[in-house]
Design an enzyme around this catalytic site. Structure first.
Site, PDB file in Angstrom:
ATOM      1  N   TYR A  32       0.836  -1.201   0.000  1.00 55.04           N
ATOM      2  CA  TYR A  32       0.000   0.000   0.000  1.00 55.04           C
ATOM      3  C   TYR A  32       0.869   1.247   0.000  1.00 55.04           C
ATOM      4  O   TYR A  32       2.093   1.179   0.175  1.00 55.04           O
ATOM      5  CB  TYR A  32      -0.967  -0.004   1.190  1.00 55.04           C
ATOM      6  CG  TYR A  32      -0.351   0.284   2.544  1.00 55.04           C
ATOM      7  CD1 TYR A  32       0.485  -0.630   3.166  1.00 55.04           C
ATOM      8  CD2 TYR A  32      -0.610   1.483   3.211  1.00 55.04           C
ATOM      9  CE1 TYR A  32       1.041  -0.369   4.416  1.00 55.04           C
ATOM     10  CE2 TYR A  32      -0.072   1.756   4.456  1.00 55.04           C
ATOM     11  CZ  TYR A  32       0.762   0.825   5.054  1.00 55.04           C
ATOM     12  OH  TYR A  32       1.309   1.098   6.280  1.00 55.04           O
ATOM     13  N   GLU A 179      12.052   2.073  14.796  1.00 49.51           N
ATOM     14  CA  GLU A 179      11.048   3.061  14.395  1.00 49.51           C
ATOM     15  C   GLU A 179       9.816   2.799  15.233  1.00 49.51           C
ATOM     16  O   GLU A 179       9.905   2.101  16.251  1.00 49.51           O
ATOM     17  CB  GLU A 179      10.746   2.948  12.891  1.00 49.51           C
ATOM     18  CG  GLU A 179      10.182   1.592  12.504  1.00 49.51           C
ATOM     19  CD  GLU A 179       9.657   1.529  11.070  1.00 49.51           C
ATOM     20  OE1 GLU A 179       9.417   2.575  10.455  1.00 49.51           O
ATOM     21  OE2 GLU A 179       9.480   0.393  10.594  1.00 49.51           O
TER      22      GLU A 179
HETATM   23  N1  PMP Z   1       7.157   3.564   9.533  1.00 45.89           N
HETATM   24  C1  PMP Z   1       6.025   2.842   9.473  1.00 45.89           C
HETATM   25  C2  PMP Z   1       6.028   1.444  10.009  1.00 45.89           C
HETATM   26  C3  PMP Z   1       4.859   3.395   8.905  1.00 45.89           C
HETATM   27  O1  PMP Z   1       3.732   2.669   8.822  1.00 45.89           O
HETATM   28  C4  PMP Z   1       4.894   4.734   8.436  1.00 45.89           C
HETATM   29  C5  PMP Z   1       3.672   5.400   7.870  1.00 45.89           C
HETATM   30  N2  PMP Z   1       3.069   4.666   6.880  1.00 45.89           N
HETATM   31  C6  PMP Z   1       6.100   5.447   8.521  1.00 45.89           C
HETATM   32  C7  PMP Z   1       7.220   4.826   9.070  1.00 45.89           C
HETATM   33  C8  PMP Z   1       6.201   6.865   8.010  1.00 45.89           C
HETATM   34  O2  PMP Z   1       6.251   6.881   6.601  1.00 45.89           O
HETATM   35  P1  PMP Z   1       5.773   8.145   5.767  1.00 45.89           P
HETATM   36  O3  PMP Z   1       6.537   9.324   6.242  1.00 45.89           O
HETATM   37  O4  PMP Z   1       6.092   7.790   4.364  1.00 45.89           O
HETATM   38  O5  PMP Z   1       4.300   8.293   6.015  1.00 45.89           O
END
Ligand code: PMP
Length: 283
Positions: A32, A179
């Site tokens: 996604y 993260e």
């Molecule tokens: N890490 C994870 C596991 C996530 O699900 C997301 C958000 N989808 C992010 C980091 C942040 O990514 P982004 O800045 O592209 O939204």
């Protein structure tokens, strides 16, 4: 009536029909993307496109029309009357529909492609005051770099955090902060900003990449180095990043309060830089 995009067509969302044999439904065998619409433009479409193509390639899912995503996303904004509203576009691509067996279908089947849009503003309270996060062991696999819809470990971990009164949970793997369940994390020790390097242990966030760029442009020493969880007590400030909430300060890790529970100066500086750049793009 909400309009969705489904397998090549814009149709009313309530007319979307997905087979119970879809591999997305049976196995979470899909990927996604989520991109933000800032009333006039999509945030870093190029970055989202390259991550989308990378996820498809790593999962060996074929969606020959993937280059159509920018026009699909724009079509959803227009058809759902969202041009003047900060919104999110969600896209999901699964390996398609086939008799249930773990291995890929022997006769290739078309991917199932679904996209939708909804208005969502940044929650100002959360972004200004910051959030408390819990710290937990990372239960996920080692391909977190793929934006897969298999999010069960993220969901279970976040739910536990929410039930304990936290807004997000930060993962620790082999003693290092990776993260969060649905965001990336930055930790500051004085004037140095640490964030986990790109690897199979994190999703390479689009917001993360742009925040690293903005921070370096502002002369901040950003180190893409794993940060040891047992040094959390040394940090002077922290923030999480993500498409739906941009840069959000972290005010506590479990019962350890950061910067007396207030957003720190580096976080505030980067939030200003981020907003200024958006204002320039809107102008
Ligand atoms: N890490 C994870 C596991 C996530 O699900 C997301 C958000 N989808 C992010 C980091 C942040 O990514 P982004 O800045 O592209 O939204």
């Amino acid at each position: 009536m909400e309009t969705a995009f489904f397998n090549g067509n814009f149709i009313p969302k309530n007319e979307v029909k997905i087979s119970p044999d879809d591999r997305g439904f049976l196995f979470a065998d899909g990927i996604y993307e989520v991109i933000r619409w800032y009333t006039g433009f999509f945030y870093d479409m190029e970055g989202h496109m390259s991550r989308l193509k990378r996820s498809l390639k790593e999962m060996r899912i074929s969606w020959p029309e993937s280059d159509s995503f920018p026009s699909v996303a724009a079509g959803l904004i227009e058809r759902n009357d969202l041009k003047d509203k900060p919104s999110l576009v969600y896209l999901q691509v699964t390996r398609g529909t086939a008799v249930r067996t773990h291995a890929f279908p022997v006769q290739p089947v078309p991917a199932t492609v679904y996209a939708s849009a909804r208005s969502l503003s940044i929650n100002p309270g959360m972004a200004d005051r910051g959030v408390r996060v819990s710290v937990t062991e990372d239960p996920r696999w080692n391909r977190c770099d793929i934006k897969s819809v298999s999010l069960l470990p993220n969901i279970l971990s976040l739910q536990q955090a929410v039930e304990s009164g936290f807004s997000e949970c930060v993962f620790v793997r082999n003693g290092f902060i990776t993260e969060c369940s649905h965001s990336n994390i930055f930790l500051a020790g004085g004037n140095v900003l640490y964030t986990h390097p790109e690897s199979g242990y994190i999703l390479s966030g689009i917001t993360r990449k742009n925040v690293i760029r903005l921070a370096r442009e502002a002369g901040i020493d950003v180190r893409e180095t794993p940060f040891p969880a047992n040094r959390l007590n040394d940090i002077t400030e922290a923030f999480i990043t993500g498409t739906s909430f941009e840069i959000t300060p972290v005010t506590a890790f479990d019962d350890f309060i950061v910067n007396r529970g207030r957003p720190g100066p580096l976080t505030e500086l980067l939030r200003t830089k981020f907003r200024e750049e958006l204002d320039r793009m809107i102008a």
